[in-house]
Design an enzyme around this catalytic site. Structure first.
Site, PDB file in Angstrom:
ATOM      1  CB  CYS A 122     -12.222  -1.690  12.978  1.00 12.22           C
ATOM      2  SG  CYS A 122     -12.171  -3.450  13.441  1.00 12.22           S
ATOM      3  CB  CYS A 124     -12.695  -4.117  17.690  1.00 15.24           C
ATOM      4  SG  CYS A 124     -11.380  -2.957  17.273  1.00 15.24           S
ATOM      5  CB  CYS A 132     -13.050  -6.875  14.042  1.00 21.53           C
ATOM      6  SG  CYS A 132     -11.588  -6.520  15.051  1.00 21.53           S
ATOM      7  CE  LYS A 197      -5.503  -5.432  13.319  1.00 25.63           C
ATOM      8  NZ  LYS A 197      -6.786  -4.705  13.479  1.00 25.63           N
ATOM      9  NE  ARG A 219     -10.090  -8.006  18.237  1.00 24.45           N
ATOM     10  CZ  ARG A 219      -9.758  -6.969  18.983  1.00 24.45           C
ATOM     11  NH1 ARG A 219      -8.491  -6.608  19.065  1.00 24.45           N
ATOM     12  NH2 ARG A 219     -10.661  -6.275  19.628  1.00 24.45           N
ATOM     13  CD  GLU A 235      -5.431 -12.171   4.395  1.00 20.98           C
ATOM     14  OE1 GLU A 235      -6.083 -11.253   3.861  1.00 20.98           O
ATOM     15  OE2 GLU A 235      -5.946 -13.004   5.167  1.00 20.98           O
ATOM     16  CE  LYS A 250      -2.381  -2.661  14.459  1.00 23.73           C
ATOM     17  NZ  LYS A 250      -3.765  -2.202  14.708  1.00 23.73           N
ATOM     18  CB  SER A 276       0.168   0.075  21.260  1.00 28.10           C
ATOM     19  OG  SER A 276      -0.266  -1.285  21.242  1.00 28.10           O
ATOM     20  CE1 TYR A 315      -0.993   4.868  18.878  1.00 22.71           C
ATOM     21  CE2 TYR A 315       0.544   3.084  18.394  1.00 22.71           C
ATOM     22  CZ  TYR A 315      -0.751   3.560  18.492  1.00 22.71           C
ATOM     23  OH  TYR A 315      -1.808   2.724  18.200  1.00 22.71           O
TER      24      TYR A 315
END
Length: 328
Positions: A122, A124, A132, A197, A219, A235, A250, A276, A315
């Site tokens: 990407c 960004c 992006c 996404k 975005r 998509e 995501k 996150s 994470y």
């Protein structure tokens, strides 16, 4: 008193841990995890992300120690995000040979050649405006951005990335990147597409980690509306037709229905991105003593597997790997 006994005895299969283990339908494994890492320029940098306890920005000179920990836990794949010192309007740092992700990839491959490296593809993190792609008239130019994303993918593959993971949500990004990789001789490098996404509020802490907050607007003109379900299938279908090898959904936790839809409709590996915001909420609650972090995280990750995810970008990978090792 005469009791009714003509009902089903479901508890028979829950009577002991051994019994429950025997009939368990979904299993969480360390092999399922892909661990995100944030690599920065400079030296002797290991900076904790304030909104993501336990997640660090790490400079190249300290990266080996971080990767060693991941590798020794049995985690077999990492996804790399770069945070450059300098940014510009077209995200040059994403595709130059000396880019931070390219340098990190070479370093890791020298020391841990069998560790799979997924390169986030990407712009960004590298653009001064935080979007992006290339900006014209305060909007992202889809087709011009594709040229730079293709250059980025080829550059990452040349550096040794095992998997290219384009996250930009430009129309046609899989097709253009596949063509560029093939023309450059990387026909065997798979594409792990961020196929579905959403424009999600769960991304906030990531933008602290990757320094990628848009400097104007948002975005929503290229990421998906969280209210839409059928759009996700359109998509994903486009990406499958264009040559994707994996399909990412995501975020994951609030989109388990979408994970199941994608799993039911396509036969490619499905990847859930445990993002996150999902991580930070759990960490905050755990730090306040409101939850049992280990039990909650393993339950949450298992729910993603149950929904249909084959792999999980998370994470929590290091923590979960250690907990699973203890359990086993």
């Amino acid at each position: 008193m005469e009791y009714v006994t003509d009902f089903k005895r479901h508890r028979r299969l829950r009577s002991s841990k051994a019994m429950r283990d025997m009939v368990r339908e979904n299993h969480l494994r360390v092999d399922d995890f892909i661990y995100p890492m944030f690599v920065v320029e400079g030296s002797n940098v290991k900076k904790e992300v304030p909104s993501m306890p336990g997640v660090f920005q790490v400079s190249l000179d300290l990266l080996s120690n971080e990767v060693k920990e991941v590798y020794e836990l049995g985690i077999k794949s990492v996804i790399l995000f770069g945070v450059p010192n300098e940014k510009d309007e077209v995200g040059t740092g994403a595709y130059i040979e000396t880019g931070i992700v390219q340098e990190a990839t070479r370093l890791i491959k020298r020391e841990y050649p069998e560790l799979l490296i997924v390169a986030d593809t990407c712009l960004c993190e590298y653009t001064s405006h935080g979007h992006c792609g290339v900006i014209h008239n305060h909007d992202v130019d889809n087709d011009e951005s594709l040229e730079l994303l293709a250059k980025t993918a080829v550059s990452q593959a040349k550096a040794g990335a095992d998997i290219i993971a384009p996250s930009n949500m430009m129309d046609g990004f899989v097709k253009v990147i596949r063509q560029a990789l093939d023309e450059a001789g990387f026909t065997n490098i798979p594409i792990m597409s961020y196929a579905v996404k959403y424009a999600s509020a769960f991304y906030g802490p990531f933008r602290d980690a990757a320094d990628s907050t848009p400097q104007f607007g948002d975005r929503r003109s290229y990421q998906m509306d969280p209210a839409n379900r059928l759009e996700a299938l359109r998509e994903a279908e486009s990406d499958v037709e264009e040559g994707a090898d994996f399909l990412i959904v995501k975020p994951t936790l609030s989109y388990l229905d979408i994970v199941r839809d994608v799993r039911n409709n396509f036969n490619l590996p499905v990847v859930g991105y445990n993002v996150s915001g999902e991580y930070s909420m759990v960490k905050a609650a755990a730090q306040n003593g409101w939850i049992n972090e280990k039990e909650l995280v393993l339950e949450m990750l298992t729910s993603m597997k149950r929904a249909g995810a084959d792999l999980i970008i998370t994470y929590f990978a290091k923590d979960a790997a250690a907990w699973l090792k203890e359990t086993n």
